[in-house]
Design a protein around this motif. Sequence first.
Motif, PDB file in Angstrom:
ATOM      1  N   UNK A 174       0.811  -1.218   0.000  1.00  0.00           N
ATOM      2  CA  UNK A 174       0.000   0.000   0.000  1.00  0.00           C
ATOM      3  C   UNK A 174       0.845   1.268   0.000  1.00  0.00           C
ATOM      4  N   UNK A 175       2.122   1.161   0.356  1.00  0.00           N
ATOM      5  CA  UNK A 175       2.995   2.336   0.358  1.00  0.00           C
ATOM      6  C   UNK A 175       3.328   2.804  -1.053  1.00  0.00           C
ATOM      7  N   UNK A 176       2.955   2.018  -2.061  1.00  0.00           N
ATOM      8  CA  UNK A 176       3.330   2.331  -3.441  1.00  0.00           C
ATOM      9  C   UNK A 176       2.145   2.789  -4.277  1.00  0.00           C
ATOM     10  N   UNK A 177       1.084   3.255  -3.627  1.00  0.00           N
ATOM     11  CA  UNK A 177      -0.130   3.661  -4.340  1.00  0.00           C
ATOM     12  C   UNK A 177       0.084   4.978  -5.099  1.00  0.00           C
ATOM     13  N   UNK A 178       0.916   5.882  -4.553  1.00  0.00           N
ATOM     14  CA  UNK A 178       1.207   7.151  -5.238  1.00  0.00           C
ATOM     15  C   UNK A 178       2.352   6.919  -6.211  1.00  0.00           C
ATOM     16  N   UNK A 179       2.009   6.395  -7.388  1.00  0.00           N
ATOM     17  CA  UNK A 179       3.025   5.868  -8.292  1.00  0.00           C
ATOM     18  C   UNK A 179       4.011   6.946  -8.767  1.00  0.00           C
ATOM     19  N   UNK A 180       3.524   8.166  -9.007  1.00  0.00           N
ATOM     20  CA  UNK A 180       4.413   9.231  -9.454  1.00  0.00           C
ATOM     21  C   UNK A 180       5.402   9.634  -8.381  1.00  0.00           C
ATOM     22  N   UNK A 181       4.942   9.658  -7.134  1.00  0.00           N
ATOM     23  CA  UNK A 181       5.828  10.013  -6.031  1.00  0.00           C
ATOM     24  C   UNK A 181       6.806   8.890  -5.703  1.00  0.00           C
ATOM     25  N   UNK A 182       6.485   7.677  -6.098  1.00  0.00           N
ATOM     26  CA  UNK A 182       7.434   6.570  -5.939  1.00  0.00           C
ATOM     27  C   UNK A 182       8.513   6.664  -7.012  1.00  0.00           C
TER      28      UNK A 182
END
Length: 403
Positions: free
Chosen positions: A348-356
């Motif tokens: 769930x920590x990878x939901x903000x794909x652009x910010x990852x």
Amino acid sequence: MWSFFKFELKQFFMNKKNIAIYLLLTIATIFYVFKIVPAYDPIEKVDSDEIEARYLTRQEFMDSLIGKDMQGTHASVYYAIEIYSFINPIEKERLTALEEGDLRKYADLTRDWYYYTNAFTYKNESISYNPGYFVNNNRYAEEDAFYAYLEQAVRYDAYAKADYELSLELFEQRTALQTLERLLKGPLPIVLIICALLLSIDIISKDRRHPSIVKGYPISDWKKLLVKMFVALIGCIVLFMPLLVGFIIIGLQSGFGNFNLPSPVYAYHLEWRKDGKFEMMTLGKFLGQSFTLLFAWFMVIINVVLLLSILFRQEMINFVAGVFLIFGENFYFSRGVGYFWDIHNFPTSYIQVGQIASKQRNFYYTSKQLDFSLGLQLLLASVFVMLLIMLLMTYNKRFKLIR
């Protein structure tokens, strides 16, 4: 199997609920293009009036001290003179470059301006960043400004060395590709993943309204699940059609940009005073990584729906579980929490794909371990586990996709 695929595809795109989702997304895209984009007002913009006002104010302050007895003057005045004497010549050259239309020289000077201004301003109570960061009671305004100034410095460094034509729209990230970059770092991934959930939420339960038709296809339940998964994935890909139209409109208005534009990546390991805090990635690579993670999320959501539909046969359970998964990060998200918790191991920590992809999330979490590759591995592993469970269930004689 082909005939079942055509049947599922037709059912999917004739579903009134799915048509409504595509229609709402189209309306939202049109609203964004014609209302939000023209009103976009970046904090860091190219504003000759602002540069001139800042230059003249500082120069007037320094001129007022010429010939005066400085004995007994407060140390902060000496500090201001030192800073202004250094930074004001750069401001003047920036202003001249803009007036002459020399954007490459402006980019070169602006890179230095952001580096030096950030060095003077960070953790300095007597000097403040752009007031645009200090809105809505932002507790982390100074940290966000620190991040933005160093990011801008790296962008302008790339512009100064670029072999493509420069423009003010490019500097302010108004081109179509740069707008897409900003959206991928913002709400767009959540919006698309929610749409994926809503599109696929009834992909099995709808069959229970006409079980005899589905049972008439002589293929195994496992193959039916694979077909449904593939159809739902096609449906998710179609979500990009309204966005493509919006992309073209923005491109015609402000330019399309190009894939070689800079897209800075936060570098947790660098010492900011010595090396800055960013490494360079092209916009093309950023978009590639972002969309790869986004498609992985589509697969996760679709397979969660398929698995839960088999186990519980209730659309509401699919919806609740999907929403919990999409917004699960909110239960533990806090600035700096990555220093204490292994949040990089949570899908769930990878939901903000652009910010990852840009590692902006690493900055928020104070973590060096959030990474595109790790996120992709976790998401694909989740998909594999769910597929394996569904495969084992289909070999159970008690299992029936449609009873």
